[in-house]
Write an enzyme that holds these catalytic residues in place. Structure first.
Site, PDB file in Angstrom:
ATOM      1  N   ASP A   7      -5.604   0.576   8.515  1.00 40.56           N
ATOM      2  CA  ASP A   7      -5.320   0.489   7.074  1.00 40.56           C
ATOM      3  C   ASP A   7      -5.999  -0.703   6.394  1.00 40.56           C
ATOM      4  OD1 ASP A   7      -3.775   2.727   6.691  1.00 40.56           O
ATOM      5  OD2 ASP A   7      -1.871   1.700   7.026  1.00 40.56           O
TER       6      ASP A   7
ATOM      7  N   LYS B 225       0.870  -1.192   0.000  1.00 44.09           N
ATOM      8  CA  LYS B 225       0.000   0.000   0.000  1.00 44.09           C
ATOM      9  C   LYS B 225       0.899   1.231   0.000  1.00 44.09           C
ATOM     10  CE  LYS B 225      -0.176   1.963   3.495  1.00 44.09           C
ATOM     11  NZ  LYS B 225      -0.063   2.634   4.802  1.00 44.09           N
TER      12      LYS B 225
HETATM   13  O1  C5P Z   1      -4.732   0.609  13.600  1.00 40.89           O
HETATM   14  P1  C5P Z   1      -3.268   0.353  13.474  1.00 40.89           P
HETATM   15  O2  C5P Z   1      -2.839  -0.893  14.188  1.00 40.89           O
HETATM   16  O3  C5P Z   1      -2.787   0.426  12.094  1.00 40.89           O
HETATM   17  O4  C5P Z   1      -2.545   1.585  14.223  1.00 40.89           O
HETATM   18  C1  C5P Z   1      -1.376   1.489  14.989  1.00 40.89           C
HETATM   19  C2  C5P Z   1      -1.256   2.696  15.900  1.00 40.89           C
HETATM   20  O5  C5P Z   1      -0.992   3.871  15.126  1.00 40.89           O
HETATM   21  C3  C5P Z   1      -2.470   3.038  16.718  1.00 40.89           C
HETATM   22  O6  C5P Z   1      -2.491   2.317  17.930  1.00 40.89           O
HETATM   23  C4  C5P Z   1      -2.316   4.538  16.950  1.00 40.89           C
HETATM   24  O7  C5P Z   1      -1.380   4.761  18.001  1.00 40.89           O
HETATM   25  C5  C5P Z   1      -1.662   5.005  15.666  1.00 40.89           C
HETATM   26  N1  C5P Z   1      -2.652   5.490  14.686  1.00 40.89           N
HETATM   27  C6  C5P Z   1      -3.232   6.733  14.870  1.00 40.89           C
HETATM   28  N2  C5P Z   1      -4.147   7.177  13.945  1.00 40.89           N
HETATM   29  C7  C5P Z   1      -4.469   6.434  12.876  1.00 40.89           C
HETATM   30  C8  C5P Z   1      -3.872   5.171  12.669  1.00 40.89           C
HETATM   31  C9  C5P Z   1      -2.959   4.728  13.597  1.00 40.89           C
HETATM   32  O8  C5P Z   1      -2.952   7.446  15.834  1.00 40.89           O
HETATM   33  N3  C5P Z   1      -5.352   6.893  11.989  1.00 40.89           N
END
Ligand code: C5P
Length: 300
Positions: free
Chosen positions: A145, A14
């Site tokens: 994502d 991605k």
């Molecule tokens: O959801 P994912 O596991 O991809 O996200 C990892 C971390 O990245 C989250 O726990 C958060 O701290 C941060 N994050 C965020 N805002 C987003 C995506 C991720 O703050 N839109």
């Protein structure tokens, strides 16, 4: 449900062509706007029918090591598979083989694209057609994502990632991916971000700008992207200065149209005038930095 024997899919990298951080929710997650596209470079996900309720995961490939070290129950691929069976209310099982070619924790959605490919592959294997709203909720629960990776087509992404506005096809652009061999923690990058938020534009402006993109030249497309940025670039470079080196090495190559970091890094991408130029850039950078992960390919 009758089952096909085996389904094999590419879990494509991605690429965040731009990524703006537009705000922050009370729960700490950040609001984003991003133009996302997918490369023809990725992991391979193969699923095979297994006995009822039985799930197995085998991981191979150059980046299998870090994933094999994690407990299987935390693996996003297995969590995706079991959660899909739950929402389908079926007792299906599957053996899953992940051939891992994308570096982990690298800003190109490795875990998310694998989880999304698992959902797509298992729907085919189990000949299942889950309710779209339930599948969307499941994807969002697996990671911010995962919804855009499930669509696996160019899209404008908003919210924390749960809003996916599919876009018409982008031109098939010569691409170079460069990772300087260091994992970067996404939460750490978001935490290090400082300053004001970028004002949100909404999907209409981006859709208007890129809706005719399939017919544009790589140079015109790269120029249109020039007015946007990756807002996570500064905090990620502060955490991992090698990102600066990766960006500079891409930008220095002949016929490079744009060099930018994807996601929260450390993988950077370059858009090039031609396949020949992207391949030559890969050879030059790879020869100078044998420890880096360098792959030429296509976007769109
Ligand atoms: O959801 P994912 O596991 O991809 O996200 C990892 C971390 O990245 C989250 O726990 C958060 O701290 C941060 N994050 C965020 N805002 C987003 C995506 C991720 O703050 N839109």
């Amino acid at each position: 449900m009758s089952a096909a024997a085996t389904v094999s899919l590419l879990a494509p990298a991605k690429i965040n062509l731009f990524l703006h951080v537009t705000g922050r929710r009370p729960d700490g997650y950040h609001l984003l706007e991003s133009l996302v596209a997918f490369a023809d470079i990725g992991d391979t996900l193969t699923v095979t029918a297994a006995a009822e309720d039985c799930f197995g995961l085998e991981i191979s490939g150059p980046f299998a090591g870090p994933l094999r070290a994690d407990p299987p129950e935390t693996n996003l691929v297995l969590r995706a598979a079991k959660s899909l069976a739950d929402i389908l209310g079926c007792r299906c099982g599957a053996h899953i083989h992940l051939d891992k070619h994308l570096p982990v924790a690298s800003g190109i959605g490795g875990g998310s694209t694998d989880a999304a490919a698992t959902l797509r592959a298992l729907c085919q294997l189990w000949q299942a057609d889950p309710e779209p709203a339930a599948l969307a909720v499941l994807a969002e629960q697996l990671g911010a994502d995962v919804p855009v990776c499930l669509a696996a087509r160019p899209a404008f992404m908003a919210g924390i990632g749960e809003q996916v506005h599919p876009l018409p096809a982008l031109p098939s652009l010569p691409l170079l991916l460069v990772n300087p061999g260091v994992p970067v923690s996404t939460p750490a990058v978001f935490k290090a971000r400082q300053g004001t938020f970028t004002p949100a534009t909404g999907p209409a402006e981006v859709e208007a700008l890129f809706s005719g993109a399939a017919g544009t030249s790589p140079a015109a497309f790269a120029e249109a992207l020039g007015q946007f940025e990756n807002d996570l670039g500064a905090p990620a470079r502060q955490i991992e200065p090698l990102i600066d080196q990766a960006l500079a090495s891409i930008a220095a190559q002949p016929a490079c149209l744009l060099a930018r970091m994807s996601g929260s890094g450390a993988t950077c991408f370059g858009l090039f005038e031609s396949d020949t130029a992207a391949e030559a850039a890969a050879r030059t950078i790879g020869a100078g930095q044998p420890g880096w992960w360098v792959r030429p390919g296509h976007l769109g």
